[in-house]
Design a protein around this motif. Structure first.
Motif, PDB file in Angstrom:
ATOM      1  N   THR A  54       0.853  -1.179   0.000  1.00 50.06           N
ATOM      2  CA  THR A  54       0.000   0.000   0.000  1.00 50.06           C
ATOM      3  C   THR A  54       0.890   1.231   0.000  1.00 50.06           C
ATOM      4  OG1 THR A  54      -1.838   1.098   1.147  1.00 50.06           O
ATOM      5  CG2 THR A  54      -0.188   0.066   2.552  1.00 50.06           C
ATOM      6  N   ARG A  78      -2.747   6.226  -3.032  1.00 48.07           N
ATOM      7  CA  ARG A  78      -2.799   5.221  -4.098  1.00 48.07           C
ATOM      8  C   ARG A  78      -4.088   5.469  -4.885  1.00 48.07           C
ATOM      9  NH1 ARG A  78      -2.456  -1.224  -2.642  1.00 48.07           N
ATOM     10  NH2 ARG A  78      -2.046  -1.956  -4.731  1.00 48.07           N
ATOM     11  N   ALA A 114      -9.646  -2.463   4.679  1.00 51.51           N
ATOM     12  CA  ALA A 114      -8.476  -3.362   4.665  1.00 51.51           C
ATOM     13  C   ALA A 114      -7.300  -2.409   4.631  1.00 51.51           C
ATOM     14  CB  ALA A 114      -8.499  -4.280   3.464  1.00 51.51           C
ATOM     15  N   ASP A 121      -8.056  -4.155   9.744  1.00 52.75           N
ATOM     16  CA  ASP A 121      -7.340  -5.163   8.953  1.00 52.75           C
ATOM     17  C   ASP A 121      -7.348  -6.453   9.760  1.00 52.75           C
ATOM     18  OD1 ASP A 121      -5.215  -4.815   6.396  1.00 52.75           O
ATOM     19  OD2 ASP A 121      -4.879  -6.611   7.615  1.00 52.75           O
ATOM     20  N   ASN A 139      -8.256  -3.249  -3.068  1.00 56.61           N
ATOM     21  CA  ASN A 139      -7.146  -4.196  -3.224  1.00 56.61           C
ATOM     22  C   ASN A 139      -7.104  -5.284  -2.151  1.00 56.61           C
ATOM     23  OD1 ASN A 139      -6.034  -2.734  -5.553  1.00 56.61           O
ATOM     24  ND2 ASN A 139      -5.717  -1.113  -4.049  1.00 56.61           N
TER      25      ASN A 139
HETATM   26  C1  LIG Z   1      -2.950  -5.020  -0.503  1.00 53.27           C
HETATM   27  S1  LIG Z   1      -3.510  -4.527   1.067  1.00 53.27           S
HETATM   28  C2  LIG Z   1      -4.604  -3.184   0.613  1.00 53.27           C
HETATM   29  C3  LIG Z   1      -4.316  -1.919   1.399  1.00 53.27           C
HETATM   30  C4  LIG Z   1      -5.103  -0.688   0.955  1.00 53.27           C
HETATM   31  N1  LIG Z   1      -6.523  -0.895   1.025  1.00 53.27           N
HETATM   32  C5  LIG Z   1      -4.700  -0.264  -0.438  1.00 53.27           C
HETATM   33  O1  LIG Z   1      -5.483  -0.426  -1.377  1.00 53.27           O
HETATM   34  O2  LIG Z   1      -3.581   0.243  -0.607  1.00 53.27           O
HETATM   35  C6  LIG Z   1      -4.672  -5.807   1.492  1.00 53.27           C
HETATM   36  C7  LIG Z   1      -4.922  -5.963   2.990  1.00 53.27           C
HETATM   37  O3  LIG Z   1      -6.052  -6.811   3.172  1.00 53.27           O
HETATM   38  C8  LIG Z   1      -5.876  -7.498   4.391  1.00 53.27           C
HETATM   39  N2  LIG Z   1      -6.781  -8.671   4.453  1.00 53.27           N
HETATM   40  C9  LIG Z   1      -6.666  -9.855   3.785  1.00 53.27           C
HETATM   41  N3  LIG Z   1      -7.676 -10.678   4.129  1.00 53.27           N
HETATM   42  C10 LIG Z   1      -8.441 -10.007   5.022  1.00 53.27           C
HETATM   43  C11 LIG Z   1      -9.629 -10.341   5.746  1.00 53.27           C
HETATM   44  N4  LIG Z   1     -10.209 -11.531   5.627  1.00 53.27           N
HETATM   45  N5  LIG Z   1     -10.145  -9.395   6.581  1.00 53.27           N
HETATM   46  C12 LIG Z   1      -9.548  -8.182   6.709  1.00 53.27           C
HETATM   47  N6  LIG Z   1      -8.427  -7.811   6.058  1.00 53.27           N
HETATM   48  C13 LIG Z   1      -7.883  -8.721   5.224  1.00 53.27           C
HETATM   49  C14 LIG Z   1      -4.402  -7.859   4.374  1.00 53.27           C
HETATM   50  O4  LIG Z   1      -3.917  -8.113   5.686  1.00 53.27           O
HETATM   51  C15 LIG Z   1      -3.780  -6.601   3.735  1.00 53.27           C
HETATM   52  O5  LIG Z   1      -3.289  -5.718   4.719  1.00 53.27           O
END
Ligand SMILES: C[S@@+](CC[C@H](N)C(=O)[O-])C[C@H]1O[C@@H](n2cnc3c(N)ncnc32)[C@H](O)[C@@H]1O
Length: 269
Positions: free
Chosen positions: A76, A80, A106, A139, A215
């Protein structure tokens, strides 16, 4: 190097799917093996089977959470997909709300939540929104949440933050901390973080005016995506704004949405 057998791969991925909704098809076996392999070595375990036994025990000492952290990608950065923040600014400027409740669903390391905080703080100081705004970041990963609360980032991650906002909202590191920046205490106070698994029922959190779910859908299989999106949208008020990643395609859900721009929607009912 340990070998991950088909059977153990299936058991690990079934555990991850059942507990936290993460989906890994057959093609992800090398990824699972390379992400968890070094952990086995560090723990002195002699096989993936032993690791599965450990993470599937109720008294695993936090190792299940560690496996989730290793298997998810937390990438992240600040502002973004800047078009989403521009759209949010236009919408808020048009309606001048006294209060705005935002959920970064998230939130990873908090970049999205603090980017939104910078925008809302600016809008407040320009009299374009009232002072009653709040931001919640959630998260599944403990590790990223701890880091989000600390709010210290390599400056690279803040590359989309304007120099004015850097001055207003960030403290730049010196000496050993050179190249790092911390979000100011005033802004940190406006953003709260908590752990939440999107694949489990959500205790009443909202209603929010704005929800970011960007994402993260990529981790889930098709039925899980629909359940997650509808569950999250239940916490958004009618008329509220909803964002997913622009690369994530159509929103899989039953809730009625109006498309505003790629990855940006308004909840209709
Ligand atoms: C790629 S990051 C996205 C961060 C931000 N939203 C962005 O778009 O830059 C995805 C996040 O989703 C979280 N995640 C994955 N599965 C999840 C779940 N079941 N419940 C909550 N968060 C989750 C991961 O821990 C991770 O930090």
């Amino acid at each position: 190097m340990h070998t991950l057998s088909e059977d153990t791969f299936r058991r690990i991925t079934a555990l991850m799917h059942g507990a936290v909704g993460l989906s890994f098809n057959e093609s992800k076996k090398p990824l699972v093996s390379s992400r968890l392999g070094p952990r086995l070595q560090r723990l002195g375990l002699d096989s993936f089977e032993a690791y599965f036994d450990l993470i599937s025990r109720p008294d695993d000492g936090g190792e299940f959470q560690m496996a989730v952290d290793l298997l998810t990608t937390n990438e992240t950065y600040f502002f973004r997909e800047p078009a989403h923040f521009d759209l949010l600014e236009r919408e808020l400027t048009a309606t001048k709300p006294a209060s705005v409740a935002v959920w970064s669903a998230a939130s990873s390391f908090g970049d999205e939540a603090y980017s939104t905080a910078m925008l809302l703080a600016d809008l407040q100081s320009q009299g374009r929104i009232g002072s009653g705004w709040s931001i919640l970041g959630t998260d599944i990963s403990d590790r990223v949440l701890r880091s989000a609360i600390e709010a210290t980032y390599p400056e690279e991650r803040l590359r989309n933050v304007s120099p004015q906002r850097m001055r207003r909202y960030c403290l730049r590191g010196e000496g050993l901390s050179e190249g790092m920046a911390q979000v100011s205490p005033e802004l940190r106070r406006r953003v709260k973080f908590g752990q939440l698994n999107l694949c489990r029922p959500i205790e009443k959190l909202g209603p929010f005016d704005v929800v970011f779910l960007r994402n993260v859908l990529i981790y889930f299989d098709a039925p899980t995506k629909v359940a997650v999106v509808d569950r999250v949208l239940a916490e958004l008020r009618t008329g509220g704004l909803f964002f997913i990643g622009t690369a994530e395609g159509r929103v899989p859900c039953r809730t009625q949405l109006q498309t505003l721009a790629p990855g940006a929607f308004r909840k209709l009912a």
